[in-house]
Design a protein around this motif. Structure first.
Motif, PDB file in Angstrom:
ATOM      1  N   ARG A 203      -8.987   0.815  -2.517  1.00 49.74           N
ATOM      2  CA  ARG A 203      -8.777   2.174  -2.008  1.00 49.74           C
ATOM      3  C   ARG A 203      -9.766   3.128  -2.670  1.00 49.74           C
ATOM      4  O   ARG A 203      -9.767   3.263  -3.896  1.00 49.74           O
TER       5      ARG A 203
ATOM      6  N   GLN B  31      -7.922   8.899  -9.045  1.00 54.98           N
ATOM      7  CA  GLN B  31      -6.511   9.300  -9.174  1.00 54.98           C
ATOM      8  C   GLN B  31      -5.967   8.871 -10.541  1.00 54.98           C
ATOM      9  O   GLN B  31      -5.348   9.650 -11.262  1.00 54.98           O
TER      10      GLN B  31
ATOM     11  N   GLN C 198       0.820  -1.209   0.000  1.00 56.37           N
ATOM     12  CA  GLN C 198       0.000   0.000   0.000  1.00 56.37           C
ATOM     13  C   GLN C 198       0.855   1.261   0.000  1.00 56.37           C
ATOM     14  O   GLN C 198       1.844   1.324   0.732  1.00 56.37           O
ATOM     15  N   GLY C 199       0.479   2.193  -0.836  1.00 56.01           N
ATOM     16  CA  GLY C 199       1.168   3.485  -0.831  1.00 56.01           C
ATOM     17  C   GLY C 199       2.558   3.472  -1.426  1.00 56.01           C
ATOM     18  O   GLY C 199       3.302   4.441  -1.299  1.00 56.01           O
ATOM     19  N   SER C 200       2.915   2.380  -2.083  1.00 56.83           N
ATOM     20  CA  SER C 200       4.282   2.312  -2.619  1.00 56.83           C
ATOM     21  C   SER C 200       4.454   3.224  -3.834  1.00 56.83           C
ATOM     22  O   SER C 200       5.571   3.518  -4.237  1.00 56.83           O
ATOM     23  N   GLY C 201       3.342   3.644  -4.418  1.00 52.66           N
ATOM     24  CA  GLY C 201       3.427   4.544  -5.581  1.00 52.66           C
ATOM     25  C   GLY C 201       3.013   3.852  -6.864  1.00 52.66           C
ATOM     26  O   GLY C 201       3.368   4.308  -7.954  1.00 52.66           O
ATOM     27  N   LYS C 202       2.237   2.782  -6.743  1.00 49.95           N
ATOM     28  CA  LYS C 202       1.821   2.018  -7.939  1.00 49.95           C
ATOM     29  C   LYS C 202       1.063   2.870  -8.947  1.00 49.95           C
ATOM     30  O   LYS C 202       1.407   2.894 -10.131  1.00 49.95           O
ATOM     31  N   THR C 203      -0.004   3.532  -8.454  1.00 48.56           N
ATOM     32  CA  THR C 203      -0.862   4.285  -9.382  1.00 48.56           C
ATOM     33  C   THR C 203      -0.055   5.360 -10.109  1.00 48.56           C
ATOM     34  O   THR C 203      -0.132   5.485 -11.331  1.00 48.56           O
ATOM     35  N   THR C 204       0.744   6.094  -9.339  1.00 47.34           N
ATOM     36  CA  THR C 204       1.593   7.132  -9.942  1.00 47.34           C
ATOM     37  C   THR C 204       2.536   6.495 -10.961  1.00 47.34           C
ATOM     38  O   THR C 204       2.714   7.008 -12.073  1.00 47.34           O
TER      39      THR C 204
ATOM     40  N   GLY D  93      11.606   5.852  -9.779  1.00 49.09           N
ATOM     41  CA  GLY D  93      10.789   7.066  -9.680  1.00 49.09           C
ATOM     42  C   GLY D  93      11.595   8.101  -8.913  1.00 49.09           C
ATOM     43  O   GLY D  93      12.140   7.802  -7.850  1.00 49.09           O
TER      44      GLY D  93
ATOM     45  N   ASP E 285      14.017  10.123  -4.910  1.00 47.25           N
ATOM     46  CA  ASP E 285      14.390  11.513  -4.680  1.00 47.25           C
ATOM     47  C   ASP E 285      14.455  11.844  -3.199  1.00 47.25           C
ATOM     48  O   ASP E 285      14.921  12.901  -2.815  1.00 47.25           O
TER      49      ASP E 285
ATOM     50  N   ASP F  91      -7.956  -1.419  -8.929  1.00 42.35           N
ATOM     51  CA  ASP F  91      -7.848  -1.156  -7.492  1.00 42.35           C
ATOM     52  C   ASP F  91      -9.221  -0.741  -6.993  1.00 42.35           C
ATOM     53  O   ASP F  91      -9.609   0.424  -7.077  1.00 42.35           O
TER      54      ASP F  91
ATOM     55  N   GLY G  97      -3.055  -1.944  -3.328  1.00 42.40           N
ATOM     56  CA  GLY G  97      -1.888  -2.224  -2.490  1.00 42.40           C
ATOM     57  C   GLY G  97      -2.269  -3.252  -1.445  1.00 42.40           C
ATOM     58  O   GLY G  97      -3.413  -3.303  -1.004  1.00 42.40           O
TER      59      GLY G  97
ATOM     60  N   GLY H 198      10.401  11.453  -8.341  1.00 44.25           N
ATOM     61  CA  GLY H 198       9.590  12.611  -7.953  1.00 44.25           C
ATOM     62  C   GLY H 198       8.125  12.317  -8.210  1.00 44.25           C
ATOM     63  O   GLY H 198       7.773  11.263  -8.746  1.00 44.25           O
ATOM     64  N   GLU H 199       7.271  13.269  -7.816  1.00 46.20           N
ATOM     65  CA  GLU H 199       5.835  13.016  -7.958  1.00 46.20           C
ATOM     66  C   GLU H 199       5.329  13.255  -9.371  1.00 46.20           C
ATOM     67  O   GLU H 199       4.259  12.806  -9.738  1.00 46.20           O
TER      68      GLU H 199
ATOM     69  N   LYS I 117      10.331   6.885  -5.247  1.00 46.93           N
ATOM     70  CA  LYS I 117      10.744   7.867  -4.240  1.00 46.93           C
ATOM     71  C   LYS I 117      12.257   7.881  -4.033  1.00 46.93           C
ATOM     72  O   LYS I 117      12.739   8.056  -2.917  1.00 46.93           O
TER      73      LYS I 117
END
Ligand SMILES: Nc1nc2c(ncn2[C@@H]2O[C@H](COP(=O)(O)OP(=O)(O)OP(=O)(O)O)[C@@H](O)[C@H]2O)c(=O)[nH]1
Length: 501
Positions: free
Chosen positions: A141, A147, A110-116, A274, A251, A138, A193, A276-277, A249
């Protein structure tokens, strides 16, 4: 940079070892202990660390090393190889082919940045002429579909999802089917996630995989993942056929060792990172240059690429000509500043040079120096063409300075400071006068003209010291020759002289 601290600690351990007059077993053990400590502190899994040091010891047999061998180099190489082995198990991942439909499924905690990351991956390929599409499987969530939809719309990438359907297997299968019919060649499936403790969610992920038959499953992992990394990653690998990893992440300032462990657990290569956002903060990952930079050993090809990316080859001769004539104008300084800003974080560029680790470049100072460059450029925007194209600072009379300050909304002393900077750079560049300029298509000849002596005159003293004095510089130039010649002295000096003050 993630792992920068680890890289710095390892480099220091190697440096300390090489300071010893004789490298015997005791010195080697001390060095390996230091490296072990650094790896454990960075959250690398204990077993991995133990295996790594055992392997290094196996490779580096001090008795076998004939006198005169550079033991430090051999040990450094062994550390380098072991770190590379962790990040690249040796077999490449499945690579989708343009024009041929491939399904790529993204999984992770969860929150690892999959969607991004799904969008970044789609966008990266879209820019290269692919026809990607995104499927949001997904359903766990709330907001995940929104998103994805928002990101996809921004990047003009087709997407599929549902606000009402709660079965991710169904959505995934329908989405893949739809996009196959629409001849999309890269169908990306984003999943929820989950953690290994959630057995039902793991079963669901397996079913999504079964229904969509992905050509590639990518495990997305946050670089700040800690000690639990190895077990979590292994659980994913055991449920679905993970074939590649993307670390997000990068960065940030995470210790990053957990990510190394997780990569090892998946036995799959890292293919992207990755940074950055934003959508385009996404880079292809190359193991060797990465580890090389981490250990302060440099990355010549990356360095050269960066230089060529910033100033296209065909723009270089004209500038060199002007410099060889001793005309360093404010306009040239302006263009240099533009190049520096284009190049991105200076620390990142310097970390590609042997002997420089990203750790050496304090982030705050970098921001400060970029802000200063922007400030100077704003002031130069208020100058006339005549002023910009002159190499005579006397043209800048008191009234002109006041005019420029008013025009750019800056203080008089700031304009004066900028002029001082110009004079300082002009002095450095004046040493380039008389440099023989290669004709078009003969750029590599420049590397022969540009000898170490010449370079040593223009480098700021502290930079020269860090490179290792004249000797270090000569070595560096030799390596440059080996890489096909320096792209342009202007770029190199532009960065050294104008970048990090
Ligand atoms: N700084 C930085 N932030 C990132 C990067 N990748 C993702 N993020 C951020 O990380 C947060 C979580 O990203 P998501 O894409 O929502 O993560 P997710 O894995 O889809 O989340 P779940 O669906 O809950 O598992 C967001 O705020 C992203 O902007 C990156 O490379 N760098």
């Amino acid at each position: 940079m993630v792992l920068a601290q680890l890289g710095g600690s390892i480099s220091r351990a190697l440096q300390q070892m090489s300071n010893a007059t004789i490298i015997d077993e005791k010195v080697l053990n001390e060095c390996l202990n230091e490296i072990t400590r650094a790896l454990l502190q960075a959250d690398v899994q204990f077993k991995l660390v133990r295996d790594m040091t055992t392997n290094i010891k196996k490779i580096v047999n001090l008795d076998d090393l004939a006198a005169g061998h550079n033991k430090r180099r051999i040990i450094q190489q062994a550390v380098f190889n072991e770190l590379c082995k962790i990040l690249d198990p040796g077999k490449p991942s499945f690579t989708p082919k343009k024009g041929k439909p491939s399904v790529v499924m993204f999984v992770g905690l969860q929150g690892s940045g999959k969607t991004t990351t799904c969008t970044k991956y789609a966008y990266y390929h879209q820019k290269k002429g692919w026809k990607p599409a995104l499927v949001c499987a997904d359903t766990f969530r709330a907001g995940a579909f929104d998103q994805l939809k928002q990101n996809a719309t921004k990047a003009k990438i087709p997407f599929y999802g549902s606000y009402t359907e709660s079965d991710p297997v169904r959505i995934a299968a329908e989405g893949v089917e739809t996009f196959k019919k629409e001849n999309c060649d890269l169908i990306i499936v984003d999943t929820s996630g989950r953690h290994k403790q959630e057995a039902a969610l793991f079963e669901e992920m397996r079913q999504v995989s079964e229904a969509t038959e992905p050509d590639l499953v990518i495990f997305v992992m946050d670089s700040s993942i800690g000690q639990a990394a190895f077990d979590q990653a292994q659980a994913f690998k055991q449920s679905v056929a993970v074939g590649a990893v993307i670390v997000t992440k990068m960065d940030g300032h995470a210790k990053g060792g957990g990510a190394l462990s997780a990569v090892a657990a998946t036995k799959s290569p890292v293919i992207f990172i990755g940074t950055g956002e934003h959508m385009d903060e996404f880079e292809v990952f190359d193991v060797k240059p990465f580890v090389s930079r981490l250990l302060g050993m440099g990355d010549w090809s990356g360095f050269m690429d960066k230089i060529h990316e910033v100033v296209p080859m065909d723009q270089q001769p004209e500038l060199l000509q002007k410099l060889s004539e001793g005309h360093f104008t404010l306009r040239i300084m302006y263009e240099q500043f533009q190049n520096i800003l284009k190049m991105g974080p200076i620390g990142q560029v310097f970390s590609m040079l042997p002997g420089f680790s990203a750790e050496l470049m304090p982030k705050g100072r970098e921001k400060e120096s970029q802000a200063k460059i922007k400030r100077y450029m704003t002031m130069m925007d208020s100058m006339t063409n005549e002023e910009l194209d002159s190499s005579n600072p006397k043209l800048m009379t008191e009234s002109r300075i006041m005019r420029i300050a008013r025009g750019s909304g800056r203080q008089v002393h700031e304009v004066m400071e900028m002029m001082e900077e110009y004079k300082r750079l002009a002095k450095i560049w004046s040493k380039m006068k008389g440099l023989k300029i290669p004709k078009k298509g003969e750029m590599s000849a420049l590397s022969r003209n540009m000898n170490a002596q010449h370079m040593s005159k223009v480098l700021p003293p502290q930079m020269l010291k860090q490179i290792g004095g004249m000797g270090g510089l000569q070595n560096l130039m030799k390596q440059m020759g080996g890489m096909g010649g320096m792209g342009s002295a202007k770029d190199m000096m532009g960065m050294f002289g104008g970048g990090d003050k």
